[in-house]
Design a protein around this motif. Structure first.
Motif, PDB file in Angstrom:
ATOM      1  N   ARG A   1      -1.003  20.483  36.898  1.00 45.89           N
ATOM      2  CA  ARG A   1      -2.292  19.860  37.197  1.00 45.89           C
ATOM      3  C   ARG A   1      -2.796  19.043  36.008  1.00 45.89           C
ATOM      4  O   ARG A   1      -3.346  17.949  36.181  1.00 45.89           O
ATOM      5  N   ALA A   2      -2.618  19.584  34.808  1.00 48.38           N
ATOM      6  CA  ALA A   2      -3.063  18.855  33.618  1.00 48.38           C
ATOM      7  C   ALA A   2      -2.276  17.557  33.455  1.00 48.38           C
ATOM      8  O   ALA A   2      -2.856  16.489  33.209  1.00 48.38           O
ATOM      9  N   LEU A   3      -0.960  17.634  33.602  1.00 47.76           N
ATOM     10  CA  LEU A   3      -0.147  16.423  33.473  1.00 47.76           C
ATOM     11  C   LEU A   3      -0.424  15.445  34.611  1.00 47.76           C
ATOM     12  O   LEU A   3      -0.430  14.222  34.400  1.00 47.76           O
ATOM     13  N   GLY A   4      -0.658  15.967  35.825  1.00 47.38           N
ATOM     14  CA  GLY A   4      -0.955  15.087  36.942  1.00 47.38           C
ATOM     15  C   GLY A   4      -2.246  14.311  36.733  1.00 47.38           C
ATOM     16  O   GLY A   4      -2.308  13.101  36.975  1.00 47.38           O
ATOM     17  N   GLY A   5      -3.285  15.014  36.261  1.00 48.45           N
ATOM     18  CA  GLY A   5      -4.537  14.327  35.970  1.00 48.45           C
ATOM     19  C   GLY A   5      -4.407  13.339  34.837  1.00 48.45           C
ATOM     20  O   GLY A   5      -5.055  12.277  34.835  1.00 48.45           O
ATOM     21  N   PHE A   6      -3.553  13.658  33.872  1.00 55.01           N
ATOM     22  CA  PHE A   6      -3.344  12.756  32.741  1.00 55.01           C
ATOM     23  C   PHE A   6      -2.604  11.499  33.185  1.00 55.01           C
ATOM     24  O   PHE A   6      -2.886  10.391  32.713  1.00 55.01           O
ATOM     25  N   ARG A   7      -1.661  11.650  34.092  1.00 49.86           N
ATOM     26  CA  ARG A   7      -0.897  10.488  34.562  1.00 49.86           C
ATOM     27  C   ARG A   7      -1.733   9.572  35.457  1.00 49.86           C
ATOM     28  O   ARG A   7      -1.640   8.343  35.351  1.00 49.86           O
ATOM     29  N   ASP A   8      -2.535  10.164  36.356  1.00 46.05           N
ATOM     30  CA  ASP A   8      -3.296   9.311  37.280  1.00 46.05           C
ATOM     31  C   ASP A   8      -4.591   8.780  36.673  1.00 46.05           C
ATOM     32  O   ASP A   8      -5.321   8.035  37.331  1.00 46.05           O
ATOM     33  N   GLY A   9      -4.901   9.166  35.440  1.00 47.10           N
ATOM     34  CA  GLY A   9      -6.053   8.614  34.759  1.00 47.10           C
ATOM     35  C   GLY A   9      -7.337   9.374  34.954  1.00 47.10           C
ATOM     36  O   GLY A   9      -8.363   9.037  34.340  1.00 47.10           O
ATOM     37  N   SER A  10      -7.341  10.430  35.789  1.00 43.62           N
ATOM     38  CA  SER A  10      -8.563  11.210  35.959  1.00 43.62           C
ATOM     39  C   SER A  10      -8.875  12.065  34.736  1.00 43.62           C
ATOM     40  O   SER A  10     -10.009  12.503  34.555  1.00 43.62           O
ATOM     41  N   LEU A  11      -7.874  12.294  33.900  1.00 44.84           N
ATOM     42  CA  LEU A  11      -8.056  13.034  32.652  1.00 44.84           C
ATOM     43  C   LEU A  11      -7.557  12.160  31.511  1.00 44.84           C
ATOM     44  O   LEU A  11      -6.390  11.759  31.507  1.00 44.84           O
ATOM     45  N   ARG A  12      -8.426  11.872  30.550  1.00 44.96           N
ATOM     46  CA  ARG A  12      -8.070  10.948  29.479  1.00 44.96           C
ATOM     47  C   ARG A  12      -7.575  11.653  28.226  1.00 44.96           C
ATOM     48  O   ARG A  12      -6.899  11.036  27.398  1.00 44.96           O
ATOM     49  N   ILE A  13      -7.914  12.926  28.053  1.00 47.09           N
ATOM     50  CA  ILE A  13      -7.565  13.646  26.828  1.00 47.09           C
ATOM     51  C   ILE A  13      -6.707  14.848  27.186  1.00 47.09           C
ATOM     52  O   ILE A  13      -7.095  15.683  28.012  1.00 47.09           O
ATOM     53  N   VAL A  67       4.290   9.361  29.649  1.00 50.95           N
ATOM     54  CA  VAL A  67       3.197   8.748  30.384  1.00 50.95           C
ATOM     55  C   VAL A  67       2.913   7.387  29.763  1.00 50.95           C
ATOM     56  O   VAL A  67       2.687   7.286  28.541  1.00 50.95           O
ATOM     57  N   ASP A  68       2.950   6.367  30.569  1.00 50.81           N
ATOM     58  CA  ASP A  68       2.626   5.036  30.079  1.00 50.81           C
ATOM     59  C   ASP A  68       1.129   4.928  29.812  1.00 50.81           C
ATOM     60  O   ASP A  68       0.306   5.557  30.477  1.00 50.81           O
ATOM     61  N   GLY A  69       0.785   4.107  28.851  1.00 50.33           N
ATOM     62  CA  GLY A  69      -0.623   3.865  28.579  1.00 50.33           C
ATOM     63  C   GLY A  69      -1.274   4.849  27.642  1.00 50.33           C
ATOM     64  O   GLY A  69      -2.508   4.911  27.567  1.00 50.33           O
ATOM     65  N   VAL A  70      -0.483   5.655  26.896  1.00 46.96           N
ATOM     66  CA  VAL A  70      -1.057   6.548  25.883  1.00 46.96           C
ATOM     67  C   VAL A  70      -1.381   5.694  24.660  1.00 46.96           C
ATOM     68  O   VAL A  70      -0.490   5.282  23.922  1.00 46.96           O
ATOM     69  N   GLY A  72       7.862  -0.486  24.639  1.00 46.72           N
ATOM     70  CA  GLY A  72       7.489  -1.713  23.946  1.00 46.72           C
ATOM     71  C   GLY A  72       6.017  -1.918  23.726  1.00 46.72           C
ATOM     72  O   GLY A  72       5.618  -2.936  23.159  1.00 46.72           O
ATOM     73  N   ALA A  73       5.173  -0.981  24.165  1.00 45.13           N
ATOM     74  CA  ALA A  73       3.731  -1.136  23.973  1.00 45.13           C
ATOM     75  C   ALA A  73       3.343  -0.736  22.553  1.00 45.13           C
ATOM     76  O   ALA A  73       4.136  -0.188  21.790  1.00 45.13           O
ATOM     77  N   ALA A  74       2.095  -1.028  22.182  1.00 46.84           N
ATOM     78  CA  ALA A  74       1.571  -0.658  20.870  1.00 46.84           C
ATOM     79  C   ALA A  74       0.766   0.622  21.002  1.00 46.84           C
ATOM     80  O   ALA A  74       0.319   0.998  22.090  1.00 46.84           O
ATOM     81  N   GLY A  75       0.575   1.310  19.882  1.00 48.19           N
ATOM     82  CA  GLY A  75      -0.169   2.565  19.903  1.00 48.19           C
ATOM     83  C   GLY A  75      -0.719   2.887  18.538  1.00 48.19           C
ATOM     84  O   GLY A  75      -0.319   2.310  17.521  1.00 48.19           O
ATOM     85  N   LEU A  76      -1.650   3.844  18.514  1.00 45.49           N
ATOM     86  CA  LEU A  76      -2.302   4.270  17.281  1.00 45.49           C
ATOM     87  C   LEU A  76      -2.095   5.763  17.106  1.00 45.49           C
ATOM     88  O   LEU A  76      -2.383   6.548  18.018  1.00 45.49           O
ATOM     89  N   ALA A  77      -1.584   6.157  15.946  1.00 51.62           N
ATOM     90  CA  ALA A  77      -1.371   7.563  15.614  1.00 51.62           C
ATOM     91  C   ALA A  77      -2.248   7.921  14.420  1.00 51.62           C
ATOM     92  O   ALA A  77      -2.136   7.304  13.354  1.00 51.62           O
ATOM     93  N   ILE A  78      -3.125   8.900  14.607  1.00 50.18           N
ATOM     94  CA  ILE A  78      -4.064   9.325  13.566  1.00 50.18           C
ATOM     95  C   ILE A  78      -3.761  10.774  13.211  1.00 50.18           C
ATOM     96  O   ILE A  78      -3.606  11.624  14.095  1.00 50.18           O
ATOM     97  N   ALA A  79      -3.681  11.043  11.926  1.00 45.21           N
ATOM     98  CA  ALA A  79      -3.414  12.390  11.442  1.00 45.21           C
ATOM     99  C   ALA A  79      -4.596  12.882  10.622  1.00 45.21           C
ATOM    100  O   ALA A  79      -5.107  12.151   9.768  1.00 45.21           O
TER     101      ALA A  79
END
Length: 489
Positions: free
Chosen positions: A286-298, A311-314, A340-347
């Motif tokens: 359920r958590a992964l499903g919500g994350f994939r369909d965009g209903s869960l952002r975090i 998941v695309d769009g992270v 090939g997309a860009a992303g931001l990694a914060i530590a």
């Protein structure tokens, strides 16, 4: 530029690729597919998110289509081993997509769910089986699946299998499958144990490495924020409250820490869900499903999901806790900048995690860009301060020659303990000084010898190595001086 149509794949596979909009293979696909089509064992090294699943799935499906077979009941032709449930499900979904215009069938089995449905699925015609090692051996023991007809063995994310302790399961599985097979081993990192497994499982393999080992993707913007442990919750809420954030994965070191972060984000008005080993399979799906369909952002996850989330769009990956193993950092931030997309990694880095950050920088050759003021660091990991637990032996030191406080002197006198050496003797009620014990012993024959204290110390240190009976025997052989001391008083 190479295209999928140039690789000689079967027409149903090219049709499936066109339906998904895939035209140009990634580097690992362009290099691996021709060798697998020729029937060569392959050792592939590529970071996560580079298309390894298609690199072994497409040529494998092509060879199965070219040699159709009538299989015995509960026997499969292909076995793909994965370290985690999420990754196994992801691989099987991709294979089903590539084989949608063929008669080849696949299924997936893993732990954490009832076994009955998986046994029923294996009772039908299955060509390709994707499995985690533990559940696979359970079903083998129940004779729900046979591995005697295996033609292809694929070990995906082999280095993580070693980290999760699957080496003994892999050795047993190797004894259950035919020696005449095609073996493909893929790994994001290539440490020495992986080389040893490759030499045992592969025969004259072709090595394909499209990127240096433990190299992060170029389009990932890596940054670090130096902070204190207590400031992390507020800092995380501020980091995730930015308009450019699409989807974010927050990595913690422990399962309890993941649940705690979810609660803290909820208190800040940010909805999140955790995924880790203690969650049921339904909760994880359920958590992964919500994350994939965009209903869960975090999504808050532990390292068990570091390679199982495709998941695309992270847009953001946040290392709330830096990992102890530097290679894990590469897998974590590989969840962003995929395809090939860009992303931001914060530590987030506390003083205690400076050593982990230095190890990551040494492995990857990349120094994350600091955000905010950078505190001074001498290159050493600071030790945690010792906690004062109280008890005996932790009294404050007194200057030399200074006596014990008056209150403590009175307490010791009430308890009847011996005064400090060099101090005055206690007085009787009549005011006469009490004589020293060695001057007037009541029983001179049984007076304690001067070396008795030394013997007692030696006996106390030796008792740690004695068993219960031996210790009692030693005690009975020692002279009874305690009673004599009390009578001497």
């Amino acid at each position: 530029m190479t295209k999928f149509t140039d690789l000689g794949l079967a027409e149903p596979l090219l049709k499936a690729l066109a339906a998904e909009g895939y035209e140009t293979p990634t580097p690992i696909q362009a290099q691996a597919i021709p060798h697998i089509l020729k029937g060569r064992d392959l050792l592939g090294a590529a970071q996560t998110g580079t298309g390894k699943t298609a690199a072994f799935s497409l040529p494998m499906l092509h060879r199965l289509l070219g040699k159709p077979r009538q299989m015995p009941q509960r026997a499969v032709r292909v076995l793909i081993l994965s370290p985690t449930r999420e990754l196994a499900a992801q691989i099987e979904t991709s294979i089903r997509t590539y084989a949608q215009f063929t008669t080849l069938r696949s299924t997936v089995i893993f732990g954490g769910v009832p076994v009955g449905k998986q046994i029923r699925a294996l009772g039908e015609k299955v060509d390709i089986l994707v499995a985690t090692p533990g559940r696979l051996l359970d079903l083998v023991d129940q004779r729900a699946v046979s591995l005697r007809e295996i033609e292809f063995l694929v070990l995906d994310e082999a280095d993580q299998m070693l980290d999760l302790g699957f080496i003994h399961a892999l050795r047993r599985i190797a004894t259950l499958i035919p020696k005449e097979r095609l073996t493909l081993l893929f790994s994001a990192t290539m440490p020495k144990p992986i080389r040893e497994i490759a030499s045992a499982y592969l025969t004259d393999p072709v090595e394909v490495a499209v990127t240096p080992v433990a190299t992060t993707a170029e389009k990932i913007d890596q940054r670090v924020i130096f902070t204190e442990q207590g400031d992390k919750p507020a800092l995380l809420a501020k980091t995730l409250n930015v308009p450019e954030l699409e989807r974010a994965i927050v990595f913690t070191r422990t399962k309890h820490g993941a649940d705690k972060v979810v609660r803290q984000l909820g208190q800040s008005g940010i909805e999140a869900a955790a995924i880790h080993g203690n969650k049921s399979q339904g909760q994880r799906e359920r958590a992964l499903g919500g994350f994939r369909d965009g209903s869960l952002r975090i999504l808050v996850a532990t390292d068990i999901a570091a390679r199982g989330i495709d998941v695309d769009g992270v847009s953001h990956v946040v290392n709330y806790d830096l990992p102890n193993v530097p290679e894990t950092y590469v897998h974590r931030i590989g969840r962003t900048a995929r395809a090939g997309a860009a992303g931001l990694a914060i530590a987030f880095c506390t003083p205690e995690e400076r050593g982990d950050l230095a190890a990551i920088e040494k492995l990857t050759g990349v120094k994350p860009t600091p955000i905010g003021e950078v505190p001074y660091w001498d290159g050493r990991t600071p030790k945690k301060p010792q906690q004062n637990r109280g008890g005996r032996g932790q009294q404050q030191a007194r200057p030399q020659g200074q006596g014990r406080p008056q209150g403590q002197q009175g307490k010791r006198s009430e308890q009847g303990q011996r005064p400090e050496h060099g101090g005055h003797n206690r007085n009787h009620a009549g005011g006469a000084p009490r004589p020293e014990r060695h001057e007037r012993p009541r029983n001179p024959e049984r007076a304690p010898r001067p070396e008795a204290a030394t013997q007692r110390k030696e006996g106390a240190s030796a008792k740690e190595g004695l068993g219960g009976v031996a210790f009692l025997q030693q005690r009975t052989q020692q002279p009874r001086t305690n009673g004599a001391r009390r009578r001497a008083r």
